[in-house]
Structures are given as C-alpha cells and as structure tokens.
Design an enzyme around this catalytic site. Structure first.
Site, mmCIF file in Angstrom:
data_model
loop_
_atom_site.group_PDB
_atom_site.id
_atom_site.type_symbol
_atom_site.label_atom_id
_atom_site.label_comp_id
_atom_site.label_asym_id
_atom_site.label_seq_id
_atom_site.Cartn_x
_atom_site.Cartn_y
_atom_site.Cartn_z
ATOM 1 N N ASP A 175 0.906 -1.262 -0.206
ATOM 2 C CA ASP A 175 0.129 -0.335 -0.019
ATOM 3 C C ASP A 175 0.751 1.390 0.288
ATOM 4 O O ASP A 175 2.276 1.187 -0.096
ATOM 5 C CB ASP A 175 -1.006 0.330 1.718
ATOM 6 C CG ASP A 175 -0.486 -0.769 2.565
ATOM 7 O OD1 ASP A 175 1.079 -0.776 2.368
ATOM 8 O OD2 ASP A 175 -1.465 -0.461 3.620
ATOM 9 N N ASN A 221 -7.308 -3.824 13.925
ATOM 10 C CA ASN A 221 -8.920 -3.779 13.596
ATOM 11 C C ASN A 221 -8.941 -5.139 12.971
ATOM 12 O O ASN A 221 -10.095 -5.031 11.965
ATOM 13 C CB ASN A 221 -9.481 -2.182 12.943
ATOM 14 C CG ASN A 221 -8.169 -1.946 12.214
ATOM 15 O OD1 ASN A 221 -8.178 -2.562 11.647
ATOM 16 N ND2 ASN A 221 -9.246 -1.566 11.339
ATOM 17 N N HIS A 276 -7.150 -5.412 9.636
ATOM 18 C CA HIS A 276 -6.493 -4.996 8.733
ATOM 19 C C HIS A 276 -5.119 -5.646 8.056
ATOM 20 O O HIS A 276 -4.461 -6.219 8.574
ATOM 21 C CB HIS A 276 -6.900 -3.067 8.301
ATOM 22 C CG HIS A 276 -5.674 -2.906 8.529
ATOM 23 N ND1 HIS A 276 -6.037 -1.444 8.835
ATOM 24 C CD2 HIS A 276 -4.322 -2.606 9.095
ATOM 25 C CE1 HIS A 276 -4.835 -0.863 9.592
ATOM 26 N NE2 HIS A 276 -3.695 -1.898 9.000
ATOM 27 N N GLU A 302 -9.319 -2.393 5.398
ATOM 28 C CA GLU A 302 -9.866 -2.129 6.669
ATOM 29 C C GLU A 302 -11.644 -3.173 7.369
ATOM 30 O O GLU A 302 -11.920 -3.387 5.566
ATOM 31 C CB GLU A 302 -10.969 -0.372 6.493
ATOM 32 C CG GLU A 302 -9.631 0.759 6.569
ATOM 33 C CD GLU A 302 -8.992 0.418 8.217
ATOM 34 O OE1 GLU A 302 -8.292 -0.461 8.348
ATOM 35 O OE2 GLU A 302 -8.123 1.764 7.950
HETATM 36 C C1 GLP Z 1 -1.013 -0.315 8.968
HETATM 37 C C2 GLP Z 1 -0.320 -0.808 7.474
HETATM 38 C C3 GLP Z 1 -0.662 -2.656 7.189
HETATM 39 C C4 GLP Z 1 0.585 -2.714 8.415
HETATM 40 C C5 GLP Z 1 -0.542 -2.812 9.605
HETATM 41 C C6 GLP Z 1 -0.116 -2.276 11.271
HETATM 42 O O1 GLP Z 1 -1.483 0.960 9.035
HETATM 43 N N1 GLP Z 1 -0.826 -0.401 6.414
HETATM 44 O O2 GLP Z 1 -0.201 -2.854 6.302
HETATM 45 O O3 GLP Z 1 0.179 -3.994 8.647
HETATM 46 O O4 GLP Z 1 -0.721 -1.380 8.882
HETATM 47 O O5 GLP Z 1 0.913 -1.739 11.835
HETATM 48 P P1 GLP Z 1 2.223 -1.917 12.481
HETATM 49 O O6 GLP Z 1 3.105 -3.229 11.715
HETATM 50 O O7 GLP Z 1 2.866 -0.666 12.685
HETATM 51 O O8 GLP Z 1 1.642 -2.233 13.736
#
Ligand code: GLP
Length: 265
Positions: A67, A137, A139, A144
């Site tokens: 993303d 959440n 995702h 989402e």
């Molecule tokens: C973000 C990204 C995801 C990521 C997730 C968790 O918003 N878009 O690809 O896996 O949230 O992030 P983190 O690893 O910092 O907890």
C-alpha cells in the site's frame, strides 16, 4: 494455517528471515510482497545483515509493496516509499527499478493506479511470498473492516482508528492522509505463500479473530484461513488470546520430534 508461537520480536524476525532466505535460495528471482509498519522492521534488519554477509542477494528480486498513501510524494519521510528506501532498499543490493509501490503521482488518476499495479504484478509472474502485518482492527494492507473479501487493488479510505494509530508518525496531523491505495484482499490471496507477522499485546485480539474467528469482512485478515499456504509467526503477547494456544505449541513440538527422527534415520 501454520501458526508458530515464538518468544519475542527477535525470534519472529529470525524465523521470518529464515523463510525468506530459503525462498531466495530456491528462486533467486523471486517476487516478494512487502509491508510497511513497525512489525516487519526487525525482519528487514535481519535481511540487510544476511545480504551484507553475502548469505543472500536481492539482485534479481522484484518487490511489490501492499500500500501507499495518496497525497504524499516519494520524498516525504512519511510516505511508504520513503520508509522502504530508508528501512530496506538502500541497504541491500536490489535494483531500485525493481521495487514497486502503488504510488499515485501528482496529476495521476488514483482510480487508474490499482488495475495498472495488478497488471504489473501479473507481468512479473505474480507474488511468490507476501509479508503481512495486521492492524489492531484486523486490517491487512489498508483493507479496513467491511472490505470485500475479494477486493482488488484500489483506493481505500482509512478508518478513524487507523488514522489515530498512525498519528504518531506525523508531526502535523493536517498532513496525515485519510486515503491510500492498497492491494485488495483478493489480490493478496493470489500470492503463492503468505507470511503474517504479529507482535505485541495490542495485536492479540485481532490475531485471535483472524485465526480462530469466522471468516468475515469485519476482520479482513480472517480471509487468510482460505489460503493454502499461510505461516503466522507470533510472539507470546500477540498469541496470548488464542484458545488453541496449547495446541499450536503441541504441534510445534510434534514437528520438531518428526524432524529429529528424520535426521536420525
Ligand atoms: C498499517 C499498514 C499495514 C500494517 C499495519 C500494522 O496501517 N497499512 O500494512 O501491517 O498497519 O502496522 P504495525 O506493524 O506498525 O503495527
């Protein structure tokens, strides 16, 4: 699903790096799906170390990130492009021209990016291994809750919770994007192998829903239950709410015994 419970972040990273190393040895021109966020950072550090020591090479590897925010340039320190350059690409022997993110440049139509990105992934033979983190959440990427379980790469509006969770990365909250382009859940499901990483207590509930809950759009990661080849690497905290916790540890023990008996034979 192969659910592996490890001690901490360092063990998760070591195991993830081992899986990636094995793939690159078998297929030096593998196509990797990469994730941003805190979770894969320790794994990226291991891969950098391995590359510097000559254990692996990324010379023929192609990468596709999950993303990217809409409205941040590649030079913006908060963009995922900048994050990937800083945390991985600049430190390994990859060809910068073989690293892709679903970026939307100035003047480009955000709606056109998704189909073009998917065509590019197909032209490189599809993703061999997709690394994923998980949001609190549930995702994956920026899919989402309530995202279609068959969604493709597209524009997605972030939830208020996700904006809140990522606020710490932005000095000026007004500059924090609310929209992004993300690979869809259907696109992620096409990867030949998936590696989901989760560490820390804040992920425990999402992990439980993803692994033991129903397959439901309210927890996008739960769709991975329908994938043929998924490995989930968890630290103790992220695994702490699993009902089948003891079973997963028992499975790991049986596997070790089986491997030892094969080595003895
Ligand atoms: C973000 C990204 C995801 C990521 C997730 C968790 O918003 N878009 O690809 O896996 O949230 O992030 P983190 O690893 O910092 O907890």
């Amino acid at each position: 699903m192969d659910v592996v419970i490890l001690k901490d972040d360092a063990e998760v990273a070591a195991e993830a790096a081992t899986i990636i190393r094995q793939l690159l040895r078998q297929k030096p021109d593998a196509v990797l799906g990469l994730a941003s966020g805190n979770t894969p950072l320790a794994t990226y550090r291991r891969l950098i170390q391995d590359c510097k020591q000559g254990l692996i090479s990324f010379r023929d590897v192609t990468t596709f990130n999950l993303d990217e925010y809409i409205g941040l340039s590649a030079e913006d320190p908060q963009s995922y492009r900048h994050f990937m350059q800083r945390e991985l690409f600049h430190h390994i022997d990859i060809d910068p021209g073989s690293t892709f993110l679903p970026e939307c440049g100035v003047g480009e139509d955000p709606l056109a990016i998704g189909p073009a990105y998917e065509a590019l992934i197909r032209s490189r033979g599809g993703i061999d291994l997709q690394i994923l983190g998980i949001g609190q959440n549930g995702h994956i990427g920026f899919n989402e809750p309530a995202s279609s379980l068959r969604s493709r790469t597209r524009v997605k509006t972030l939830t208020r919770d996700t904006v809140e969770a990522n606020r710490k990365y932005f000095d000026d909250p007004l500059k924090q994007p609310r929209t992004a382009i993300t690979m869809g859940i259907g696109s992620i499901m096409e990867a030949r192998q998936v590696l989901l990483l989760a560490t820390g207590a804040s992920k425990a509930e999402a992990v439980r829903q993803a692994i033991e809950g129903p397959v439901a759009a309210m927890c996008p990661a739960s769709m991975l239950q329908m994938h043929e080849t998924v490995t989930v690497l968890l630290d103790r905290e992220a695994a702490s709410r699993l009902e089948l916790h003891d079973y997963f540890e028992w499975v790991a023990e049986q596997k070790r015994l089986l491997l030892d008996s094969r080595a003895d034979a």
